[in-house]
Design an enzyme around this catalytic site. Structure first.
Site, PDB file in Angstrom:
ATOM      1  N   SER A 166       0.856  -1.195   0.000  1.00 55.19           N
ATOM      2  CA  SER A 166       0.000   0.000   0.000  1.00 55.19           C
ATOM      3  C   SER A 166       0.885   1.236   0.000  1.00 55.19           C
ATOM      4  O   SER A 166       2.028   1.195   0.489  1.00 55.19           O
ATOM      5  CB  SER A 166      -0.858   0.017   1.266  1.00 55.19           C
ATOM      6  OG  SER A 166      -1.489   1.280   1.418  1.00 55.19           O
ATOM      7  N   TYR A 179      -1.604  -1.088  10.607  1.00 53.71           N
ATOM      8  CA  TYR A 179      -1.784  -1.539   9.214  1.00 53.71           C
ATOM      9  C   TYR A 179      -0.636  -1.019   8.348  1.00 53.71           C
ATOM     10  O   TYR A 179      -0.037  -1.768   7.564  1.00 53.71           O
ATOM     11  CB  TYR A 179      -3.135  -1.024   8.715  1.00 53.71           C
ATOM     12  CG  TYR A 179      -3.365  -1.137   7.229  1.00 53.71           C
ATOM     13  CD1 TYR A 179      -3.838  -2.323   6.666  1.00 53.71           C
ATOM     14  CD2 TYR A 179      -3.133  -0.049   6.372  1.00 53.71           C
ATOM     15  CE1 TYR A 179      -4.061  -2.419   5.294  1.00 53.71           C
ATOM     16  CE2 TYR A 179      -3.360  -0.145   5.017  1.00 53.71           C
ATOM     17  CZ  TYR A 179      -3.822  -1.325   4.478  1.00 53.71           C
ATOM     18  OH  TYR A 179      -4.042  -1.421   3.123  1.00 53.71           O
ATOM     19  N   LYS A 183       2.366  -2.930   6.074  1.00 54.74           N
ATOM     20  CA  LYS A 183       2.564  -2.720   4.634  1.00 54.74           C
ATOM     21  C   LYS A 183       4.016  -2.331   4.337  1.00 54.74           C
ATOM     22  O   LYS A 183       4.552  -2.663   3.287  1.00 54.74           O
ATOM     23  CB  LYS A 183       1.580  -1.665   4.119  1.00 54.74           C
ATOM     24  CG  LYS A 183       0.114  -2.135   4.158  1.00 54.74           C
ATOM     25  CD  LYS A 183      -0.100  -3.361   3.269  1.00 54.74           C
ATOM     26  CE  LYS A 183      -1.535  -3.791   3.141  1.00 54.74           C
ATOM     27  NZ  LYS A 183      -1.743  -4.909   2.212  1.00 54.74           N
TER      28      LYS A 183
HETATM   29  P1  NAP Z   1     -11.951  -5.398  -0.423  1.00 53.54           P
HETATM   30  O1  NAP Z   1     -12.521  -4.768  -1.629  1.00 53.54           O
HETATM   31  O2  NAP Z   1     -12.598  -5.143   0.884  1.00 53.54           O
HETATM   32  O3  NAP Z   1     -11.875  -6.978  -0.699  1.00 53.54           O
HETATM   33  C1  NAP Z   1     -11.381  -7.794   0.262  1.00 53.54           C
HETATM   34  C2  NAP Z   1     -11.309  -9.235  -0.274  1.00 53.54           C
HETATM   35  O4  NAP Z   1     -10.503  -9.954   0.628  1.00 53.54           O
HETATM   36  C3  NAP Z   1     -12.643  -9.929  -0.328  1.00 53.54           C
HETATM   37  O5  NAP Z   1     -12.645 -10.779  -1.473  1.00 53.54           O
HETATM   38  C4  NAP Z   1     -12.659 -10.754   0.961  1.00 53.54           C
HETATM   39  O6  NAP Z   1     -13.546 -11.859   0.786  1.00 53.54           O
HETATM   40  C5  NAP Z   1     -11.174 -11.137   1.045  1.00 53.54           C
HETATM   41  N1  NAP Z   1     -10.603 -11.434   2.356  1.00 53.54           N
HETATM   42  C6  NAP Z   1     -10.649 -10.658   3.469  1.00 53.54           C
HETATM   43  N2  NAP Z   1      -9.935 -11.227   4.462  1.00 53.54           N
HETATM   44  C7  NAP Z   1      -9.406 -12.381   3.955  1.00 53.54           C
HETATM   45  C8  NAP Z   1      -8.591 -13.402   4.494  1.00 53.54           C
HETATM   46  N3  NAP Z   1      -8.145 -13.379   5.766  1.00 53.54           N
HETATM   47  N4  NAP Z   1      -8.252 -14.443   3.697  1.00 53.54           N
HETATM   48  C9  NAP Z   1      -8.682 -14.495   2.423  1.00 53.54           C
HETATM   49  N5  NAP Z   1      -9.473 -13.562   1.862  1.00 53.54           N
HETATM   50  C10 NAP Z   1      -9.822 -12.516   2.617  1.00 53.54           C
HETATM   51  O7  NAP Z   1     -10.394  -4.971  -0.229  1.00 53.54           O
HETATM   52  P2  NAP Z   1      -9.394  -4.231  -1.216  1.00 53.54           P
HETATM   53  O8  NAP Z   1      -9.513  -2.784  -1.007  1.00 53.54           O
HETATM   54  O9  NAP Z   1      -9.519  -4.781  -2.583  1.00 53.54           O
HETATM   55  O10 NAP Z   1      -7.977  -4.647  -0.595  1.00 53.54           O
HETATM   56  C11 NAP Z   1      -7.163  -5.658  -1.194  1.00 53.54           C
HETATM   57  C12 NAP Z   1      -5.715  -5.386  -0.865  1.00 53.54           C
HETATM   58  O11 NAP Z   1      -5.344  -4.094  -1.351  1.00 53.54           O
HETATM   59  C13 NAP Z   1      -5.382  -5.390   0.629  1.00 53.54           C
HETATM   60  O12 NAP Z   1      -4.102  -5.980   0.797  1.00 53.54           O
HETATM   61  C14 NAP Z   1      -5.302  -3.913   0.982  1.00 53.54           C
HETATM   62  O13 NAP Z   1      -4.453  -3.679   2.080  1.00 53.54           O
HETATM   63  C15 NAP Z   1      -4.687  -3.398  -0.305  1.00 53.54           C
HETATM   64  N6  NAP Z   1      -4.882  -1.959  -0.485  1.00 53.54           N
HETATM   65  C16 NAP Z   1      -6.130  -1.444  -0.679  1.00 53.54           C
HETATM   66  C17 NAP Z   1      -6.259  -0.072  -0.855  1.00 53.54           C
HETATM   67  C18 NAP Z   1      -7.581   0.571  -1.106  1.00 53.54           C
HETATM   68  O14 NAP Z   1      -7.639   1.823  -1.100  1.00 53.54           O
HETATM   69  N7  NAP Z   1      -8.639  -0.180  -1.359  1.00 53.54           N
HETATM   70  C19 NAP Z   1      -5.132   0.759  -0.801  1.00 53.54           C
HETATM   71  C20 NAP Z   1      -3.894   0.195  -0.599  1.00 53.54           C
HETATM   72  C21 NAP Z   1      -3.771  -1.172  -0.448  1.00 53.54           C
HETATM   73  P3  NAP Z   1     -14.150 -12.716   2.030  1.00 53.54           P
HETATM   74  O15 NAP Z   1     -14.905 -11.742   2.879  1.00 53.54           O
HETATM   75  O16 NAP Z   1     -14.998 -13.758   1.373  1.00 53.54           O
HETATM   76  O17 NAP Z   1     -12.959 -13.283   2.713  1.00 53.54           O
END
Ligand code: NAP
Length: 275
Positions: A166, A179, A183
């Site tokens: 991130s 968090y 990262k």
């Molecule tokens: P999201 O839209 O909330 O999706 C989360 C996904 O993760 C869902 O498919 C969920 O499905 C699954 N999940 C959650 N906990 C899990 C676990 N312990 N094991 C396996 N699957 C799990 O999240 P996102 O924003 O796409 O984030 C994805 C990644 O991007 C993360 O590493 C986050 O830190 C990173 N990131 C996101 C942002 C942002 O702004 N969105 C920014 C920087 C980095 P289930 O509920 O079925 O498990």
């Protein structure tokens, strides 16, 4: 009733990502695992890798979500399969690799994308158990997935690992200190393992997304105050899309990135990204 909720779920996921088909097919013949790939960034990465020709194993914690994601992508004509895998559970991870080998014959690309964020507040007020949980899911499970994927990755000519970190790794998000620390740890994990595996031509890289519109990041943009704060830090003056991160993943997984290892690509609309 069940049908109705499945249809609603399909609509929800389908509207959070665009379906423009990319013009290249750089991943023909490849097999990929993308963790946490039933929604958000992981779902878009899984779709993009499959659109470029890879066979993709989808996974997350909830069976309903896995079924929905597999159904959407299968309807689009993509080669995907899916199973339940909580990345913090050893038996789930073991099944993930066994099934990928059994169904698709091996593994070329591992994308470690899952993260947890149960703590909001100053770092030194975080409970020990919560600290352990965030590190378990965000850092230890990535380490374990890489370790367990290695025998399969070694069987292939050119394989690669992509870790989703991130922009918070560089510039901690407000009140998301623990968090953010996990990262930053992933950047070090990436560099270190990239050095270890370079002699075997296994590449290891990171992606550092900025604020991307997903469920996970809702608190960072939903209220007017949060949105204004986000915009004050994003030179491009908009949130990122999951497809914009998926494009980076497809590039890193492809031969176009054959001379790139140990690096982090920041996709954050120009947000500060220096340690
Ligand atoms: P999201 O839209 O909330 O999706 C989360 C996904 O993760 C869902 O498919 C969920 O499905 C699954 N999940 C959650 N906990 C899990 C676990 N312990 N094991 C396996 N699957 C799990 O999240 P996102 O924003 O796409 O984030 C994805 C990644 O991007 C993360 O590493 C986050 O830190 C990173 N990131 C996101 C942002 C942002 O702004 N969105 C920014 C920087 C980095 P289930 O509920 O079925 O498990």
């Amino acid at each position: 009733m069940l049908r109705l909720s499945l249809a609603q779920g399909l609509r929800t996921i389908a509207t959070t990502a665009t379906t423009t088909t990319p013009q290249c097919s750089r991943l023909q013949g490849k097999v990929a695992i993308v963790t946490a790939s039933t929604d958000g960034i992981g779902f878009s990465i899984a779709r993009r890798l499959a659109q470029e020709g890879a066979k993709v194993m989808i996974s997350s914690r909830k069976e309903k979500n896995v079924n929905q994601a597999v159904e959407i992508l299968t309807r689009e004509g993509l080669k995907v399969s899916g199973l339940v895998c909580h990345v913090g559970k050893a038996e789930d991870r073991a099944r993930l690799f066994l099934e990928t080998k059994a169904q698709f014959g091996g593994l070329d690309i591992l994308v470690s994308n899952a993260a947890a964020n149960p703590a909001v507040g100053p770092v030194l007020e975080c409970q020990e158990a919560v600290w352990d949980k965030i590190f378990d899911v965000n850092v230890k499970s990535t380490f374990m997935l890489m370790k367990e994927a290695l025998p399969l990755l070694r069987e292939r000519k050119s394989s690669s690992i992509i870790i989703v970190s991130s922009v918070a790794a560089y510039q901690p998000f407000n009140l998301l200190g623990v968090y953010s620390i996990t990262k930053t740890s992933l950047l070090a994990l990436c560099k270190t393992v990239a050095d270890d595996l370079a002699s075997e031509s296994i590449r290891v890289n990171c992606i550092a997304p900025g604020i991307i519109k997903t469920k996970f990041s809702t608190p960072l943009y939903e209220s007017e105050a949060a949105h204004d704060l986000a915009m004050s830090k994003i030179p491009l003056q908009r949130l990122g899309t999951t497809d914009e991160i998926a494009g980076i993943a497809a590039f890193l997984a492809s031969e176009d990135a054959s001379y790139i290892t140990g690096e982090t690509i920041v996709g954050a609309g120009g947000m500060l990204s220096r340690l």
